[in-house]
Write a protein that holds these residues in place. Structure first.
Motif, mmCIF file in Angstrom:
data_model
loop_
_atom_site.group_PDB
_atom_site.id
_atom_site.type_symbol
_atom_site.label_atom_id
_atom_site.label_comp_id
_atom_site.label_asym_id
_atom_site.label_seq_id
_atom_site.Cartn_x
_atom_site.Cartn_y
_atom_site.Cartn_z
ATOM 1 N N GLY A 106 0.796 -1.224 0.000
ATOM 2 C CA GLY A 106 0.000 0.000 0.000
ATOM 3 C C GLY A 106 0.827 1.273 0.000
ATOM 4 N N MET A 107 2.117 1.166 -0.258
ATOM 5 C CA MET A 107 3.014 2.323 -0.209
ATOM 6 C C MET A 107 2.573 3.421 -1.178
ATOM 7 S SD MET A 107 7.170 2.425 -0.648
ATOM 8 C CE MET A 107 7.236 2.067 -2.391
ATOM 9 N N ASN A 108 2.228 3.057 -2.410
ATOM 10 C CA ASN A 108 1.858 4.064 -3.411
ATOM 11 C C ASN A 108 0.678 4.914 -2.969
ATOM 12 O OD1 ASN A 108 3.859 2.875 -4.895
ATOM 13 N ND2 ASN A 108 2.537 2.166 -6.542
ATOM 14 N N SER A 109 -0.365 4.279 -2.444
ATOM 15 C CA SER A 109 -1.546 5.057 -2.031
ATOM 16 C C SER A 109 -1.246 5.921 -0.806
ATOM 17 C CB SER A 109 -2.739 4.138 -1.771
ATOM 18 O OG SER A 109 -2.456 3.237 -0.732
ATOM 19 N N GLN A 110 -0.411 5.444 0.099
ATOM 20 C CA GLN A 110 -0.051 6.260 1.261
ATOM 21 C C GLN A 110 0.771 7.474 0.841
ATOM 22 O OE1 GLN A 110 1.744 3.904 4.370
ATOM 23 N NE2 GLN A 110 0.032 2.477 4.408
ATOM 24 N N ILE A 111 1.698 7.281 -0.091
ATOM 25 C CA ILE A 111 2.490 8.411 -0.584
ATOM 26 C C ILE A 111 1.573 9.412 -1.265
ATOM 27 C CG2 ILE A 111 4.218 9.095 -2.300
ATOM 28 C CD1 ILE A 111 5.709 6.480 -1.616
ATOM 29 N N LYS A 112 0.670 8.923 -2.077
ATOM 30 C CA LYS A 112 -0.267 9.793 -2.791
ATOM 31 C C LYS A 112 -1.086 10.636 -1.810
ATOM 32 C CE LYS A 112 -3.923 9.617 -6.253
ATOM 33 N NZ LYS A 112 -4.769 8.750 -7.082
ATOM 34 N N ASP A 113 -1.602 10.005 -0.759
ATOM 35 C CA ASP A 113 -2.391 10.730 0.247
ATOM 36 C C ASP A 113 -1.574 11.816 0.931
ATOM 37 O OD1 ASP A 113 -4.592 9.153 -0.296
ATOM 38 O OD2 ASP A 113 -4.293 7.829 1.437
ATOM 39 N N ILE A 114 -0.358 11.493 1.328
ATOM 40 C CA ILE A 114 0.472 12.462 2.047
ATOM 41 C C ILE A 114 0.888 13.607 1.137
ATOM 42 C CG2 ILE A 114 2.730 12.786 3.163
ATOM 43 C CD1 ILE A 114 2.245 10.072 4.539
ATOM 44 N N VAL A 115 1.300 13.305 -0.092
ATOM 45 C CA VAL A 115 1.743 14.356 -1.011
ATOM 46 C C VAL A 115 0.569 15.257 -1.400
ATOM 47 C CG1 VAL A 115 2.734 14.820 -3.291
ATOM 48 C CG2 VAL A 115 3.715 13.040 -1.846
ATOM 49 N N GLN A 116 -0.618 14.673 -1.627
ATOM 50 C CA GLN A 116 -1.791 15.481 -1.980
ATOM 51 C C GLN A 116 -2.194 16.415 -0.851
ATOM 52 O OE1 GLN A 116 -4.695 12.507 -3.118
ATOM 53 N NE2 GLN A 116 -4.398 12.978 -5.283
ATOM 54 N N ASN A 117 -1.912 16.022 0.377
ATOM 55 C CA ASN A 117 -2.280 16.846 1.531
ATOM 56 C C ASN A 117 -1.109 17.642 2.086
ATOM 57 O OD1 ASN A 117 -5.055 16.018 1.661
ATOM 58 N ND2 ASN A 117 -4.325 14.040 2.355
ATOM 59 N N CYS A 118 0.008 17.672 1.381
ATOM 60 C CA CYS A 118 1.170 18.435 1.823
ATOM 61 C C CYS A 118 0.827 19.929 1.781
ATOM 62 C CB CYS A 118 2.361 18.124 0.924
ATOM 63 S SG CYS A 118 3.810 19.141 1.251
ATOM 64 N N GLU A 119 0.942 20.571 2.915
ATOM 65 C CA GLU A 119 0.583 21.984 3.034
ATOM 66 C C GLU A 119 1.379 22.869 2.069
ATOM 67 O OE1 GLU A 119 0.652 24.921 6.737
ATOM 68 O OE2 GLU A 119 -0.160 22.942 7.232
ATOM 69 N N ILE A 120 2.667 22.642 1.995
ATOM 70 C CA ILE A 120 3.535 23.458 1.133
ATOM 71 C C ILE A 120 3.201 23.221 -0.337
ATOM 72 C CG2 ILE A 120 5.926 23.869 0.424
ATOM 73 C CD1 ILE A 120 6.707 23.156 3.349
ATOM 74 N N CYS A 121 3.017 21.944 -0.709
ATOM 75 C CA CYS A 121 2.685 21.631 -2.108
ATOM 76 C C CYS A 121 1.345 22.248 -2.505
ATOM 77 C CB CYS A 121 2.645 20.128 -2.332
ATOM 78 S SG CYS A 121 4.269 19.354 -2.222
ATOM 79 N N CYS A 122 0.369 22.189 -1.602
ATOM 80 C CA CYS A 122 -0.946 22.772 -1.894
ATOM 81 C C CYS A 122 -0.841 24.285 -2.065
ATOM 82 C CB CYS A 122 -1.938 22.441 -0.788
ATOM 83 S SG CYS A 122 -2.412 20.701 -0.744
ATOM 84 N N LYS A 123 -0.019 24.908 -1.261
ATOM 85 C CA LYS A 123 0.148 26.361 -1.330
ATOM 86 C C LYS A 123 0.719 26.798 -2.674
ATOM 87 C CE LYS A 123 2.494 30.143 1.053
ATOM 88 N NZ LYS A 123 3.384 30.497 2.158
ATOM 89 N N PHE A 124 1.667 26.026 -3.200
ATOM 90 C CA PHE A 124 2.338 26.414 -4.437
ATOM 91 C C PHE A 124 1.881 25.603 -5.655
ATOM 92 C CE2 PHE A 124 5.263 27.685 -1.061
ATOM 93 C CZ PHE A 124 5.412 29.023 -1.390
#
Length: 163
Positions: A106-124
């Motif tokens: 399940g590594m891929n889906s966990q990475i996807k969830d964390i990256v999609q919810n990354c505060e810095i990534c969402c900001k930019f």
């Protein structure tokens, strides 16, 4: 020859300790060493996710490896994703980087969830949109155009920018 991917000794020790403390991974080590049951329904529920990889799993230096990837204990997974995502890469790049040396079901889906919810990534996110594809005229004959990254070349004795 050491087959374990390059990870500093402090991290290696932390992964070994966390693996020893992880009940699922201790059961997994036992299955790898003693053998897997003949039927999947005879396997404990928490180990079923590892069953399809049973022929790729081995133990070495207190770690579980799947090929050249280290199986990461549950308690360290979130932290590992944060370390890999430190450069704020997109989802695909983060997954690709993780697959080079880490593994867990399940590594891929966990990475996807964390990256999609990354505060810095969402900001930019708006400033990092992919550039639209730019097409060119369809060539009349083969090799009229040669694809390169940014560079200049000469065609018909005229300087031409390729990219």
């Amino acid at each position: 020859m050491n087959t374990i991917p390059e990870i500093d000794n402090d991290w290696m020790e932390e992964i070994q300790k966390a693996s020893n403390d992880d009940l699922t991974l201790t059961k997994l080590i036992k299955k790898i060493r003693e053998g897997w049951p003949k039927y999947l329904h005879h396997l404990e529920d928490d180990l079923k996710a590892y069953h399809k990889f049973k022929n790729e799993l081995r133990t070495e230096n207190g770690l579980i490896l799947k090929g050249n990837q280290i199986v990461i204990p549950t308690k360290l997974r979130r932290n590992m994703i944060r370390k890999i995502h430190i450069n704020r890469n997109r989802i695909e790049a983060t997954i690709k980087l993780a697959k080079e040396s880490l593994f867990w079901p399940g590594m891929n889906s966990q990475i996807k969830d964390i990256v999609q919810n990354c505060e810095i990534c969402c900001k930019f996110a708006d400033s990092q949109r992919k550039a639209p594809m730019q097409s060119h005229e369809i060539p009349i004959y083969p090799f009229k155009y040669v694809s390169l990254d940014v560079c200049y070349g000469y065609i018909n004795q005229k300087s031409k920018r390729f990219w």
